[in-house]
Enzyme design. Structure first.
Site, short mmCIF file in Angstrom:
data_model
loop_
_atom_site.label_atom_id
_atom_site.label_comp_id
_atom_site.label_asym_id
_atom_site.label_seq_id
_atom_site.Cartn_x
_atom_site.Cartn_y
_atom_site.Cartn_z
N LYS A 289 5.82 -8.07 10.64
CA LYS A 289 4.47 -8.36 10.14
C LYS A 289 4.46 -9.66 9.35
CE LYS A 289 1.85 -4.26 9.58
NZ LYS A 289 1.37 -3.13 8.85
N THR B 216 -0.66 6.19 2.61
CA THR B 216 -0.53 7.52 2.02
C THR B 216 -0.92 8.55 3.09
OG1 THR B 216 -2.78 7.23 1.11
CG2 THR B 216 -0.94 6.90 -0.40
N PHE C 98 -12.87 0.86 -0.76
CA PHE C 98 -13.91 1.52 0.04
C PHE C 98 -14.26 0.75 1.31
CE2 PHE C 98 -14.40 2.80 -4.37
CZ PHE C 98 -14.48 4.18 -4.27
N LYS D 139 -12.79 8.36 -5.12
CA LYS D 139 -12.46 7.98 -3.74
C LYS D 139 -12.45 9.20 -2.82
CE LYS D 139 -11.03 5.81 -0.16
NZ LYS D 139 -11.90 4.92 0.60
N LEU E 298 -25.54 9.56 10.07
CA LEU E 298 -26.31 10.65 10.67
C LEU E 298 -26.33 10.53 12.20
CD1 LEU E 298 -29.54 11.57 8.69
CD2 LEU E 298 -27.39 12.82 8.84
N CYS F 30 -8.70 7.38 7.51
CA CYS F 30 -9.04 7.88 6.17
C CYS F 30 -9.62 9.29 6.15
CB CYS F 30 -10.02 6.92 5.50
SG CYS F 30 -9.24 5.35 5.09
N1 NAD Z 1 -7.64 1.59 6.50
C1 NAD Z 1 -8.76 1.73 5.78
O1 NAD Z 1 -9.86 1.52 6.28
C2 NAD Z 1 -8.70 2.16 4.34
C3 NAD Z 1 -9.85 2.09 3.56
C4 NAD Z 1 -9.79 2.45 2.21
C5 NAD Z 1 -8.58 2.91 1.68
N2 NAD Z 1 -7.46 2.99 2.46
C6 NAD Z 1 -6.21 3.43 1.85
O2 NAD Z 1 -5.37 2.30 1.63
C7 NAD Z 1 -3.99 2.64 1.81
C8 NAD Z 1 -3.37 1.73 2.85
O3 NAD Z 1 -4.01 1.97 4.09
P1 NAD Z 1 -3.81 1.01 5.35
O4 NAD Z 1 -4.70 1.50 6.42
O5 NAD Z 1 -3.91 -0.42 4.91
O6 NAD Z 1 -2.26 1.33 5.69
P2 NAD Z 1 -1.30 0.62 6.74
O7 NAD Z 1 -0.42 1.68 7.27
O8 NAD Z 1 -2.12 -0.19 7.70
O9 NAD Z 1 -0.45 -0.42 5.86
C9 NAD Z 1 0.48 -0.06 4.91
C10 NAD Z 1 1.54 -1.17 4.85
O10 NAD Z 1 2.38 -0.95 3.72
C11 NAD Z 1 3.69 -1.37 4.06
N3 NAD Z 1 4.65 -0.80 3.10
C12 NAD Z 1 4.97 0.49 2.89
N4 NAD Z 1 5.85 0.61 1.90
C13 NAD Z 1 6.08 -0.63 1.43
C14 NAD Z 1 6.90 -1.17 0.38
N5 NAD Z 1 7.64 -0.39 -0.40
N6 NAD Z 1 6.90 -2.50 0.20
C15 NAD Z 1 6.15 -3.31 0.99
N7 NAD Z 1 5.35 -2.86 1.98
C16 NAD Z 1 5.33 -1.54 2.19
C17 NAD Z 1 3.85 -0.91 5.50
O11 NAD Z 1 4.88 -1.61 6.18
C18 NAD Z 1 2.45 -1.22 6.07
O12 NAD Z 1 2.40 -2.52 6.64
C19 NAD Z 1 -4.00 4.12 2.18
O13 NAD Z 1 -3.80 4.89 1.03
C20 NAD Z 1 -5.40 4.35 2.72
O14 NAD Z 1 -5.82 5.67 2.57
C21 NAD Z 1 -7.50 2.60 3.78
#
Ligand code: NAD
Length: 441
Positions: A35, A86, A152, A207, A253, A263
């Site tokens: 990445k 998460t 969000f 959240k 809706l 999520c």
């Molecule tokens: N995707 C969404 O639309 C969205 C919206 C709001 C909130 N969230 C929340 O945000 C968080 C992240 O979601 P996402 O969709 O971006 O996840 P994702 O899986 O796309 O990205 C997470 C990234 O973190 C990296 N990572 C993990 N451990 C690491 C470490 N110790 N050091 C460095 N990098 C590390 C992984 O390699 C990965 O690239 C989650 O808790 C999710 O619920 C997501």
């Protein structure tokens, strides 16, 4: 401000890019070297409209960089954001906090002075305090505060959501941390976007409560859609009539094949677990999860009905497999329930998706990927609209019907009016929450 963003996925990358656009100096870190290499070459690993341009602009301006070296990025930072995944923990529905805690420990060992450690990942109530404990244990002399700053943004509209949010939520417990967070979000404050300051637990709850509420709203209309089909009502008219009530609102809706994505499924599961763990069951959320599963499975029954009782030996063309349009994200997409059921039932499945192929190829074994909806439909026994990409909103229905072996349409996003479908020459049609025709033929 100097910011380190730990985790460069959908949330971390968008947040890091947008913070740099606010004028902060941002280093985005990920433990996935592929990445980071892509990002350093100027390539965006995910599909998110508009992201590449804002990223390129800020890299060129010198305010945004990418690195695998967490310690170097954290040293001297005013704030370190944790934006790692998460996911649902296998087996029990809890949020898996192992990535968050591993990141917290790494950050602890890299701190060089006062810093605010901000959790942007969606985490259960109590996690920020746990992060503080992990950091203090790993580095007893560390000078830091924790802050909760849930995100969000919606995939597909992430840049706009981040730059023009309905609100920013910040959970903090010290004036010093609040001042750092206020500096970080000053550009939004100056433009009068609401910033809600609260305690850590309330920020964490906001959240989950918000996501569970939205999941409930979608599921409510999907349940009404099932009833509409039985009583002969049209869910489109029902949604419109309901949504015009200002207390209800017309968003979320739209009846469809059930919610999915990265999520809602995991956050509703986690909230249900939090409720059970605190002897305060979230009965509505638990029911939402159950009904949503039923909605997704019902879509398979609809397709079987459309194909005359069995999909065995039938060629089915599926338009769209990502969980919604304008993203390449396949996590928990309804397609992951529906397509394997078709393949398992003996159907020959052709799939087309403008961005879903890269992810979808290994998630949907046994399907043929095609590039064009008309090619997908040629000789097919049924056509299924599963994700409402713009590309699928103005198809030439007559051309599709003519090219199919048996012109049958499942419009699981209610894009096309039934009359248009009939006039275009389709012999059978099903949708969600409205009467179909030609079934049983
Ligand atoms: N995707 C969404 O639309 C969205 C919206 C709001 C909130 N969230 C929340 O945000 C968080 C992240 O979601 P996402 O969709 O971006 O996840 P994702 O899986 O796309 O990205 C997470 C990234 O973190 C990296 N990572 C993990 N451990 C690491 C470490 N110790 N050091 C460095 N990098 C590390 C992984 O390699 C990965 O690239 C989650 O808790 C999710 O619920 C997501």
């Amino acid at each position: 401000m100097k910011i380190a963003m730990v985790g460069t996925g959908y949330v971390g990358l968008v947040s890091g890019v947008c913070f740099s656009d606010f004028g902060h100096e941002v280093v985005c870190i990920d433990k996935d070297p592929r990445k980071i290499e892509m990002l350093m070459r100027g390539e965006v690993p995910i599909y998110e409209p508009g992201l590449e341009a804002v990223m390129a602009r800020n890299v060129a301006a010198g305010g945004l960089s990418f690195s695998g070296d967490l310690a170097a990025a954290v040293a001297g930072a005013d704030a370190v954001f944790i934006a790692v995944g998460t996911p649902t923990r296998r087996g029990d529905g809890h949020a898996d906090l192992s990535y968050v805690m591993a990141a917290a420990e790494e950050i602890a060992n890299a701190l060089t002075g006062y810093c605010v450690i901000v959790t942007k990942s969606t985490v259960p109530v109590g996690t920020n305090r746990q992060v503080a404990e992990v950091v203090s244990k790993a580095n007893p002399s560390a000078e830091f505060d924790v802050a909760s700053n849930p995100e969000f943004l919606r995939e597909g509209a992430a840049i706009d959501d981040f730059m023009r949010p309905d609100r920013v939520v910040v959970g903090v417990e010290s004036e010093r941390a609040r001042a750092v967070m206020a500096d970080i979000y000053r550009p939004l404050f100056l433009r009068e976007f609401p910033i809600v300051y609260t305690d850590l637990e309330s920020a964490e709850m906001i959240k989950y409560a918000a996501n569970a509420f939205l999941a409930a709203k979608i599921t409510f209309i999907n349940e009404m859609a099932m009833l509409c089909e039985k009583v002969g009502a049209d869910i489109k008219a029902v949604s419109k009539g309901m949504g015009l009530d200002g207390r209800i609102g017309n968003k979320f809706l739209h009846a469809g094949p059930g919610y999915g994505g990265s999520c809602f499924p995991k956050d509703t599961n986690a909230l249900a677990r939090i409720g059970q763990d605190h002897a305060s069951p979230c009965a509505i959320t638990e029911t939402v999860i159950e009904v949503n599963d039923r909605v997704k499975r019902r879509m398979v029954d609809k397709l079987v009905d459309l194909c005359g009782g069995s999909v065995n030996g039938k060629t089915v063309a599926v338009l769209g497999v990502t969980f919604k349009p304008n993203t390449d994200d396949m996590r928990e997409a309804p397609a992951l329930t529906i397509v394997p059921a078709l393949v398992g039932g003996g159907a020959k499945v052709r799939v087309i998706d403008p961005q879903g192929r890269r992810e979808g190829e290994h998630l949907l074994p046994g399907v043929d990927w095609v590039e064009d909806p008309y090619a997908a439909a040629t000789g097919a026994d049924a056509l299924v609209i599963l994700t409402e990409w713009n590309e699928f909103r103005a198809l030439d229905l007559a051309q599709l019907a003519q090219s199919m072996a048996t012109p049958r349409l499942a419009d699981l996003r209610n894009i096309y009016p039934p009359e248009d479908v009939r006039q275009a020459g389709f012999e059978a049609y099903v949708a969600v929450g409205r009467r179909g025709f030609g079934l049983g033929s």
